[in-house]
Design an enzyme around this catalytic site. Structure first.
Site, PDB file in Angstrom:
ATOM      1  N   HIS A   1      -2.492   7.758   0.184  1.00 34.96           N
ATOM      2  CA  HIS A   1      -2.309   6.630  -0.737  1.00 34.96           C
ATOM      3  C   HIS A   1      -2.667   7.006  -2.179  1.00 34.96           C
ATOM      4  O   HIS A   1      -2.011   6.543  -3.127  1.00 34.96           O
ATOM      5  CB  HIS A   1      -3.131   5.428  -0.254  1.00 34.96           C
ATOM      6  CG  HIS A   1      -2.870   4.154  -1.019  1.00 34.96           C
ATOM      7  ND1 HIS A   1      -1.624   3.583  -1.130  1.00 34.96           N
ATOM      8  CD2 HIS A   1      -3.705   3.350  -1.733  1.00 34.96           C
ATOM      9  CE1 HIS A   1      -1.694   2.480  -1.867  1.00 34.96           C
ATOM     10  NE2 HIS A   1      -2.951   2.313  -2.244  1.00 34.96           N
TER      11      HIS A   1
ATOM     12  N   ASN B   1       6.683  10.306  -2.614  1.00 40.96           N
ATOM     13  CA  ASN B   1       6.442  11.479  -1.746  1.00 40.96           C
ATOM     14  C   ASN B   1       7.665  11.705  -0.882  1.00 40.96           C
ATOM     15  O   ASN B   1       8.486  10.803  -0.696  1.00 40.96           O
ATOM     16  CB  ASN B   1       5.226  11.217  -0.844  1.00 40.96           C
ATOM     17  CG  ASN B   1       5.391   9.964  -0.008  1.00 40.96           C
ATOM     18  OD1 ASN B   1       5.250   8.837  -0.515  1.00 40.96           O
ATOM     19  ND2 ASN B   1       5.719  10.128   1.249  1.00 40.96           N
TER      20      ASN B   1
ATOM     21  N   SER C   1       2.900  -0.706  -5.178  1.00 43.75           N
ATOM     22  CA  SER C   1       1.682   0.107  -5.303  1.00 43.75           C
ATOM     23  C   SER C   1       1.733   0.959  -6.565  1.00 43.75           C
ATOM     24  O   SER C   1       2.681   1.710  -6.774  1.00 43.75           O
ATOM     25  CB  SER C   1       1.557   1.047  -4.100  1.00 43.75           C
ATOM     26  OG  SER C   1       1.207   0.347  -2.963  1.00 43.75           O
TER      27      SER C   1
ATOM     28  N   ALA D   1       6.550   1.387  -3.813  1.00 43.10           N
ATOM     29  CA  ALA D   1       6.377   2.827  -3.667  1.00 43.10           C
ATOM     30  C   ALA D   1       6.923   3.186  -2.294  1.00 43.10           C
ATOM     31  O   ALA D   1       6.689   2.454  -1.329  1.00 43.10           O
ATOM     32  CB  ALA D   1       4.900   3.173  -3.750  1.00 43.10           C
TER      33      ALA D   1
ATOM     34  N   HIS E   1       0.955  -7.389   2.429  1.00 40.45           N
ATOM     35  CA  HIS E   1       1.631  -6.585   3.445  1.00 40.45           C
ATOM     36  C   HIS E   1       1.236  -7.081   4.840  1.00 40.45           C
ATOM     37  O   HIS E   1       0.108  -7.545   5.035  1.00 40.45           O
ATOM     38  CB  HIS E   1       1.214  -5.113   3.327  1.00 40.45           C
ATOM     39  CG  HIS E   1       1.395  -4.523   1.958  1.00 40.45           C
ATOM     40  ND1 HIS E   1       0.452  -4.642   0.962  1.00 40.45           N
ATOM     41  CD2 HIS E   1       2.416  -3.807   1.425  1.00 40.45           C
ATOM     42  CE1 HIS E   1       0.885  -4.027  -0.134  1.00 40.45           C
ATOM     43  NE2 HIS E   1       2.072  -3.510   0.112  1.00 40.45           N
TER      44      HIS E   1
ATOM     45  N   TYR F   1       0.451  -5.275   7.294  1.00 40.74           N
ATOM     46  CA  TYR F   1      -0.647  -4.494   7.883  1.00 40.74           C
ATOM     47  C   TYR F   1      -2.017  -4.971   7.410  1.00 40.74           C
ATOM     48  O   TYR F   1      -3.041  -4.592   7.984  1.00 40.74           O
ATOM     49  CB  TYR F   1      -0.471  -2.992   7.597  1.00 40.74           C
ATOM     50  CG  TYR F   1      -0.535  -2.602   6.130  1.00 40.74           C
ATOM     51  CD1 TYR F   1      -1.747  -2.545   5.448  1.00 40.74           C
ATOM     52  CD2 TYR F   1       0.613  -2.290   5.434  1.00 40.74           C
ATOM     53  CE1 TYR F   1      -1.802  -2.203   4.101  1.00 40.74           C
ATOM     54  CE2 TYR F   1       0.578  -1.934   4.094  1.00 40.74           C
ATOM     55  CZ  TYR F   1      -0.637  -1.888   3.428  1.00 40.74           C
ATOM     56  OH  TYR F   1      -0.672  -1.557   2.104  1.00 40.74           O
ATOM     57  N   GLU F   2      -2.046  -5.825   6.366  1.00 47.37           N
ATOM     58  CA  GLU F   2      -3.327  -6.395   5.935  1.00 47.37           C
ATOM     59  C   GLU F   2      -3.764  -7.512   6.884  1.00 47.37           C
ATOM     60  O   GLU F   2      -4.860  -8.045   6.753  1.00 47.37           O
ATOM     61  CB  GLU F   2      -3.207  -6.945   4.518  1.00 47.37           C
ATOM     62  CG  GLU F   2      -2.971  -5.865   3.464  1.00 47.37           C
ATOM     63  CD  GLU F   2      -2.677  -6.468   2.093  1.00 47.37           C
ATOM     64  OE1 GLU F   2      -3.627  -6.873   1.406  1.00 47.37           O
ATOM     65  OE2 GLU F   2      -1.485  -6.531   1.716  1.00 47.37           O
TER      66      GLU F   2
ATOM     67  N   MET G   1       6.478  -0.096   3.254  1.00 40.74           N
ATOM     68  CA  MET G   1       5.842  -1.090   4.138  1.00 40.74           C
ATOM     69  C   MET G   1       5.944  -2.513   3.588  1.00 40.74           C
ATOM     70  O   MET G   1       5.070  -3.348   3.822  1.00 40.74           O
ATOM     71  CB  MET G   1       4.361  -0.715   4.339  1.00 40.74           C
ATOM     72  CG  MET G   1       4.159   0.701   4.836  1.00 40.74           C
ATOM     73  SD  MET G   1       2.426   1.158   4.878  1.00 40.74           S
ATOM     74  CE  MET G   1       2.533   2.952   5.031  1.00 40.74           C
ATOM     75  N   SER G   2       6.985  -2.770   2.824  1.00 43.48           N
ATOM     76  CA  SER G   2       7.076  -4.103   2.185  1.00 43.48           C
ATOM     77  C   SER G   2       8.537  -4.443   1.895  1.00 43.48           C
ATOM     78  O   SER G   2       9.449  -3.912   2.501  1.00 43.48           O
ATOM     79  CB  SER G   2       6.273  -4.096   0.880  1.00 43.48           C
ATOM     80  OG  SER G   2       6.875  -3.215  -0.054  1.00 43.48           O
TER      81      SER G   2
ATOM     82  N   HIS H   1      -3.360  -2.805  -5.988  1.00 40.49           N
ATOM     83  CA  HIS H   1      -2.754  -4.145  -6.035  1.00 40.49           C
ATOM     84  C   HIS H   1      -3.829  -5.099  -6.570  1.00 40.49           C
ATOM     85  O   HIS H   1      -4.680  -5.588  -5.813  1.00 40.49           O
ATOM     86  CB  HIS H   1      -2.287  -4.584  -4.644  1.00 40.49           C
ATOM     87  CG  HIS H   1      -1.126  -3.787  -4.124  1.00 40.49           C
ATOM     88  ND1 HIS H   1       0.173  -4.267  -4.135  1.00 40.49           N
ATOM     89  CD2 HIS H   1      -1.060  -2.532  -3.631  1.00 40.49           C
ATOM     90  CE1 HIS H   1       0.985  -3.338  -3.637  1.00 40.49           C
ATOM     91  NE2 HIS H   1       0.255  -2.277  -3.322  1.00 40.49           N
TER      92      HIS H   1
HETATM   93  O1  LIG Z   1       3.468  -2.460  -1.914  1.00 32.20           O
HETATM   94  P1  LIG Z   1       4.196  -1.182  -1.709  1.00 32.20           P
HETATM   95  O2  LIG Z   1       5.327  -1.314  -0.728  1.00 32.20           O
HETATM   96  O3  LIG Z   1       4.625  -0.540  -3.000  1.00 32.20           O
HETATM   97  O4  LIG Z   1       3.130  -0.191  -1.052  1.00 32.20           O
HETATM   98  C1  LIG Z   1       3.419   1.055  -0.449  1.00 32.20           C
HETATM   99  C2  LIG Z   1       3.362   0.912   1.055  1.00 32.20           C
HETATM  100  C3  LIG Z   1       1.877   0.884   1.300  1.00 32.20           C
HETATM  101  O5  LIG Z   1       1.354  -0.384   1.037  1.00 32.20           O
HETATM  102  C4  LIG Z   1       1.334   1.836   0.291  1.00 32.20           C
HETATM  103  C5  LIG Z   1       1.185   3.203   0.877  1.00 32.20           C
HETATM  104  O6  LIG Z   1       0.701   4.112  -0.081  1.00 32.20           O
HETATM  105  O7  LIG Z   1       2.333   1.914  -0.761  1.00 32.20           O
HETATM  106  N1  LIG Z   2       6.008   3.995   5.342  1.00 33.11           N
HETATM  107  C1  LIG Z   2       5.790   4.629   4.200  1.00 33.11           C
HETATM  108  N2  LIG Z   2       5.388   3.954   3.127  1.00 33.11           N
HETATM  109  C2  LIG Z   2       5.191   4.648   1.990  1.00 33.11           C
HETATM  110  N3  LIG Z   2       4.806   4.216   0.787  1.00 33.11           N
HETATM  111  C3  LIG Z   2       4.751   5.290  -0.027  1.00 33.11           C
HETATM  112  N4  LIG Z   2       5.100   6.397   0.637  1.00 33.11           N
HETATM  113  C4  LIG Z   2       5.378   6.022   1.896  1.00 33.11           C
HETATM  114  C5  LIG Z   2       5.804   6.742   3.069  1.00 33.11           C
HETATM  115  O1  LIG Z   2       5.980   7.946   3.076  1.00 33.11           O
HETATM  116  N5  LIG Z   2       5.994   5.981   4.185  1.00 33.11           N
END
Ligand SMILES: O=P(O)(O)O[C@@H]1C[C@H](O)[C@@H](CO)O1
Ligand SMILES: Nc1nc2[nH]cnc2c(=O)[nH]1
Length: 342
Positions: free
Chosen positions: A305, A291, A81, A164, A134, A136-137, A267-268, A112
């Protein structure tokens, strides 16, 4: 009170043992004692036969890409992200919208872009995903990791994954870059694994080891490069955990992850790395800490986000310089899998 386990006619009977019956194709069906009655609906099934992707499907996508570009990549990069700018630095680009690539899933998340970019970077041929998929999509894990096997068929040897993530480790701060030394694949621990289902021996073994999936030499090299580039002040090394999302963590979940020894959560990535390791790719991973994960009920901060994407923009140049230098120093074996189809 006696509980009647037999559902009334026409209602759903949940039978965990039928998972595998519905998961695997007929060639691998088991002698399970589960009911084969058509009235039985398997709600507990965690992977459906429709999620299975055949070797031919990966090959078709790889063949199509090879017919559209002369680039034969040695290195693949998956941009997390807000980190899609990595692709913009490739020279002599050929790029494809995911929607134009046969078999490719679509990206639905802001930050993305949904483009696959081929090009040259410091003497290496690369392919870069501007946007990943992801769970969750709504994609199956086989779909979220689809590009990784396509990369293998294109001849890629090294996969660089970026993401991220939120930090749990006390010494980490937003803007830090964490080199991933290991992961906790939470979906995998409960059976949501892209390798579930019949094993495709052409890609790798039934039971792949994951004890050294983040290449140690590449991790050391990245730390050296960070020192040379004067950015070691905000480099970290740690354990990444993949959770399903899309919600961020509750405070109790954050505390649990922290106690378990997780340094950063996202989440990836872990599913992609499992598939990459299974098919023999060398992997380097980094998390941009966007964060802190809130761990205290007294803390009024909350993550969103947009904030995640903003930190991505602020650190994009540093991430780009680090990855570019790493790629320039990666040794390539020239195993041309695109000619010797696996
Ligand atoms: O694709 P990534 O893992 O970088 O994305 C992170 C997890 C969520 O998709 C999103 C949350 O802000 O960023
Ligand atoms: N699960 C999760 N994914 C993130 N992606 C960016 N920040 C976070 C977070 O605090 N938690």
């Amino acid at each position: 009170m006696e509980i009647n386990l037999v559902a009334a006619a026409g209602t759903t009977l949940i039978n965990p043992s039928c998972c595998f019956k519905s998961t695997f194709s007929s060639s691998s069906s088991s002698s399970s004692s589960s009911s084969s009655s058509s009235s039985v609906v398997c709600q507990s099934s965690i992977m459906h036969s429709k999620d299975q992707i055949s070797h031919d499907e990966y090959q078709k996508t790889a063949d199509w890409l090879m017919s559209q570009t002369k680039h034969r990549p040695q290195v693949a990069i998956i941009c997390g992200s807000g980190l899609g700018m990595l692709a913009d630095t490739l020279k002599c680009q050929d790029s494809f919208a995911y929607s134009d690539i046969p078999g490719f899933p679509q990206s639905t998340v802001q930050g993305h872009a949904g483009r696959l970019v081929f090009g040259e970077l410091k003497g290496k041929t690369c392919v870069c995903m501007q946007g990943r998929f992801h769970m969750y999509e709504g994609h199956s894990l086989a779909k979220t990791t689809f590009p990784v096997r396509v990369f293998k068929l294109l001849g890629v040897e090294t996969l660089i994954v970026t993401n991220a993530a939120g930090s749990l480790a006390d010494g980490f701060h937003p803007g830090d870059i964490m080199i991933i030394k290991d992961h906790v694949n939470f979906p995998g621990l409960v059976g949501l694994n892209p390798l579930s289902g019949p094993n495709d021996d052409k890609f790798g073994p039934r039971f792949p080891a994951m004890s050294s999936c983040y290449d140690k030499d590449l991790r050391c090299l990245a730390l050296d490069i960070a020192k040379q580039q004067g950015v070691s002040g905000f480099m970290q090394e740690g354990v990444y955990a993949m959770v399903g999302g899309p919600n961020f963590e509750s405070i109790a979940e954050a505390r649990l992850l922290h106690r378990l020894g997780v340094d950063a959560v996202g989440m990836s990535t872990a599913a992609e790395v499992v598939v990459a390791t299974h098919c023999g790719l060398r992997v380097f991973g980094l998390s941009l800490i966007t964060n802190k994960v809130v761990k205290s009920y007294e803390d009024s901060e909350s993550v969103n986000h947009d904030g995640v994407l903003e930190v991505g923009r602020l650190r994009s140049l540093t991430v780009q310089q680090l990855v570019t230098e790493l790629i320039s120093r990666i040794e390539i074996n020239n195993n041309d899998d695109s000619k010797n189809a696996v």
